[in-house]
Write a protein that holds these residues in place. Structure first.
Motif, PDB file in Angstrom:
ATOM      1  N   VAL A 175       0.741  -1.150  -0.057  1.00 58.44           N
ATOM      2  CA  VAL A 175      -0.479   0.055  -0.170  1.00 58.44           C
ATOM      3  C   VAL A 175       0.910   1.561  -0.543  1.00 58.44           C
ATOM      4  O   VAL A 175       0.717   2.241  -0.370  1.00 58.44           O
ATOM      5  CB  VAL A 175      -1.238  -0.017   1.080  1.00 58.44           C
ATOM      6  CG1 VAL A 175      -1.225   1.345   1.175  1.00 58.44           C
ATOM      7  CG2 VAL A 175      -1.869  -1.323   0.731  1.00 58.44           C
ATOM      8  N   ARG A 176       2.033   1.602   1.001  1.00 56.83           N
ATOM      9  CA  ARG A 176       2.825   2.337   0.751  1.00 56.83           C
ATOM     10  C   ARG A 176       3.101   2.741  -0.126  1.00 56.83           C
ATOM     11  O   ARG A 176       3.601   3.838  -1.009  1.00 56.83           O
ATOM     12  CB  ARG A 176       3.741   2.238   1.586  1.00 56.83           C
ATOM     13  CG  ARG A 176       3.010   2.416   3.318  1.00 56.83           C
ATOM     14  CD  ARG A 176       4.555   2.730   4.581  1.00 56.83           C
ATOM     15  NE  ARG A 176       4.987   1.320   4.611  1.00 56.83           N
ATOM     16  CZ  ARG A 176       4.485   0.596   6.030  1.00 56.83           C
ATOM     17  NH1 ARG A 176       3.531   0.610   6.477  1.00 56.83           N
ATOM     18  NH2 ARG A 176       5.434  -0.400   5.591  1.00 56.83           N
ATOM     19  N   PHE A 177       3.740   1.370  -0.884  1.00 59.69           N
ATOM     20  CA  PHE A 177       4.143   1.488  -2.550  1.00 59.69           C
ATOM     21  C   PHE A 177       3.243   1.819  -3.614  1.00 59.69           C
ATOM     22  O   PHE A 177       4.039   2.984  -4.109  1.00 59.69           O
ATOM     23  CB  PHE A 177       5.535  -0.295  -3.212  1.00 59.69           C
ATOM     24  CG  PHE A 177       5.263  -0.035  -4.192  1.00 59.69           C
ATOM     25  CD1 PHE A 177       6.623   0.419  -4.518  1.00 59.69           C
ATOM     26  CD2 PHE A 177       4.672  -0.554  -4.930  1.00 59.69           C
ATOM     27  CE1 PHE A 177       6.620   0.290  -6.218  1.00 59.69           C
ATOM     28  CE2 PHE A 177       4.185  -0.898  -6.296  1.00 59.69           C
ATOM     29  CZ  PHE A 177       6.252  -0.549  -7.049  1.00 59.69           C
ATOM     30  N   LYS A 178       2.184   1.758  -3.015  1.00 59.27           N
ATOM     31  CA  LYS A 178       1.222   2.336  -4.121  1.00 59.27           C
ATOM     32  C   LYS A 178       0.717   3.881  -4.518  1.00 59.27           C
ATOM     33  O   LYS A 178       0.572   4.484  -5.195  1.00 59.27           O
ATOM     34  CB  LYS A 178      -0.045   1.133  -4.306  1.00 59.27           C
ATOM     35  CG  LYS A 178      -0.805   0.632  -5.763  1.00 59.27           C
ATOM     36  CD  LYS A 178       0.173   0.564  -6.727  1.00 59.27           C
ATOM     37  CE  LYS A 178      -0.428   0.672  -8.273  1.00 59.27           C
ATOM     38  NZ  LYS A 178       0.004   0.803  -8.900  1.00 59.27           N
ATOM     39  N   LYS A 179       0.806   3.632  -2.927  1.00 63.49           N
ATOM     40  CA  LYS A 179       0.513   5.336  -2.801  1.00 63.49           C
ATOM     41  C   LYS A 179       2.110   6.663  -3.642  1.00 63.49           C
ATOM     42  O   LYS A 179       1.204   7.459  -3.505  1.00 63.49           O
ATOM     43  CB  LYS A 179       0.697   5.567  -1.219  1.00 63.49           C
ATOM     44  CG  LYS A 179      -0.958   5.182  -0.665  1.00 63.49           C
ATOM     45  CD  LYS A 179      -1.377   5.181   0.897  1.00 63.49           C
ATOM     46  CE  LYS A 179      -0.908   6.364   1.165  1.00 63.49           C
ATOM     47  NZ  LYS A 179      -1.745   7.883   1.548  1.00 63.49           N
ATOM     48  N   SER A 180       2.487   6.285  -2.759  1.00 63.34           N
ATOM     49  CA  SER A 180       4.278   6.780  -3.211  1.00 63.34           C
ATOM     50  C   SER A 180       4.244   6.779  -4.505  1.00 63.34           C
ATOM     51  O   SER A 180       4.625   7.358  -5.125  1.00 63.34           O
ATOM     52  CB  SER A 180       5.608   6.243  -3.221  1.00 63.34           C
ATOM     53  OG  SER A 180       5.667   4.734  -3.157  1.00 63.34           O
ATOM     54  N   SER A 181       3.305   5.731  -5.549  1.00 65.69           N
ATOM     55  CA  SER A 181       3.294   5.504  -7.064  1.00 65.69           C
ATOM     56  C   SER A 181       2.405   6.484  -7.493  1.00 65.69           C
ATOM     57  O   SER A 181       2.683   7.172  -8.720  1.00 65.69           O
ATOM     58  CB  SER A 181       3.712   4.225  -7.712  1.00 65.69           C
ATOM     59  OG  SER A 181       2.606   3.606  -7.210  1.00 65.69           O
TER      60      SER A 181
END
Length: 319
Positions: free
Chosen positions: A59-65
């Protein structure tokens, strides 16, 4: 579901979950897109356990992208966790609802009574060689009076509009939800005039209730272009920066106007919100309460804009 390839250790669960959602009538491409992204992430990072660390890391990875995106996509991984818990993996992690709190919606443009009157006066006098010449008042009036999403007005079919019984059916809208909305007499007359001219121009069987010059359903880009054209023709100024008026502003106005009307009538807003939520096609009350909390000075500043009613096209009553 075999047409969707997955490569991670969760491939069997992902295929079964999507088959289950499809059997429930949920066929959205967005869910497939994000779950494929999750699958690819798990393959690349050798994730083998559906636990808190793995899910929240993705989720953190997707939010940052995709910074600033709506948190709605988080519901897909949350639903997958719930499904896995009931299907042989009781330890599967369910993403906490608190992740939503990090998202802030942009403030909408608040239409004034003067702007609404000027806009519809301009729409009624639109000189253009396309169906928007006679469709504009009906299209945007329907959005304002019934609080429709732009896509819902564009997708209306002839059979979805019953001017004799006085209602429209909004079918398979956001989240595959449908609803039936009543029409008042003035709006029925406006829609009837629009339908009469369209039938004269395109025959008895056109592709949608609102169509383009080629008789195809109107597209999203043209809707925005026509809104701006009517707005400019009315001599209404556009802000140099910040919030801008657009077709969706009519949906916002519908919500605000009803909330303010109920407040003026002394009604219990909390008791009335489920009616508004159902009418507007929201999945949860959270989406509806957004209209109350959008602006810190909304309650003080917006009341004067709607105290005389909905504008040129009166609101559709419901309670």
């Amino acid at each position: 579901m075999g047409r969707f390839e997955f490569t991670s250790v969760f491939s069997p669960e992902l295929r079964l979950f999507l088959a289950f959602k499809e059997s429930m009538g949920c066929n959205g491409a967005s869910r497939i897109y994000y779950l494929r992204s999750f699958d690819a992430y798990c393959t690349e990072h050798n994730v083998r356990s559906f636990d808190r660390e793995a899910i929240e890391s993705w989720v953190r990875f997707k939010k940052s992208s995709q910074p600033g995106s709506s948190p709605s996509w988080m519901s897909y991984i949350r639903d997958l966790g719930r499904w896995m818990r009931t299907h042989e993996n009781p330890d599967a992690y369910v993403l906490a609802e608190s992740w939503k709190s990090e998202f802030y919606r942009p403030h909408p443009y608040l239409l004034s009574r003067k702007e609404i009157d000027a806009f519809f006066g301009s729409a009624a006098d639109l000189q253009i060689a396309s169906p928007w010449r006679w469709q504009s008042v009906a299209f945007f009036g329907l959005m304002q009076s019934c609080g429709l999403r732009t896509c819902e007005a564009r997708r209306l079919q002839l059979q979805d509009v019953d001017l004799t019984a006085g209602f429209i059916d909004v079918l398979w809208s956001k989240g595959n939800r449908s609803r039936r909305l009543p029409l008042n007499d003035q709006l029925i007359d406006v829609l009837a005039d629009c339908d009469r001219i369209s039938r004269q121009q395109f025959g008895q069987h056109r592709s949608a209730f609102f169509v383009s010059l080629t008789a195809a359903p109107v597209d999203p880009a043209t809707t925005g272009v026509m809104f701006n054209r009517i707005w400019n023709q009315a001599g209404l100024p556009l802000p140099l920066g910040g919030k801008q008026p657009h077709p969706y502003s009519f949906r916002h106005h519908f919500a605000y106007a009803n909330i303010e009307r109920w407040m003026a009538e002394g009604r219990d807003i909390n008791a009335m919100m489920p009616y508004l939520s159902r009418y507007m096609g929201h999945a949860t009350l959270d989406s509806t309460f957004y209209y109350i909390h959008t602006s810190p000075d909304f309650m003080d500043g917006y009341a004067t804009l709607v105290k005389e009613g909905q504008g040129m096209i009166p609101e559709v009553g419901f309670a």
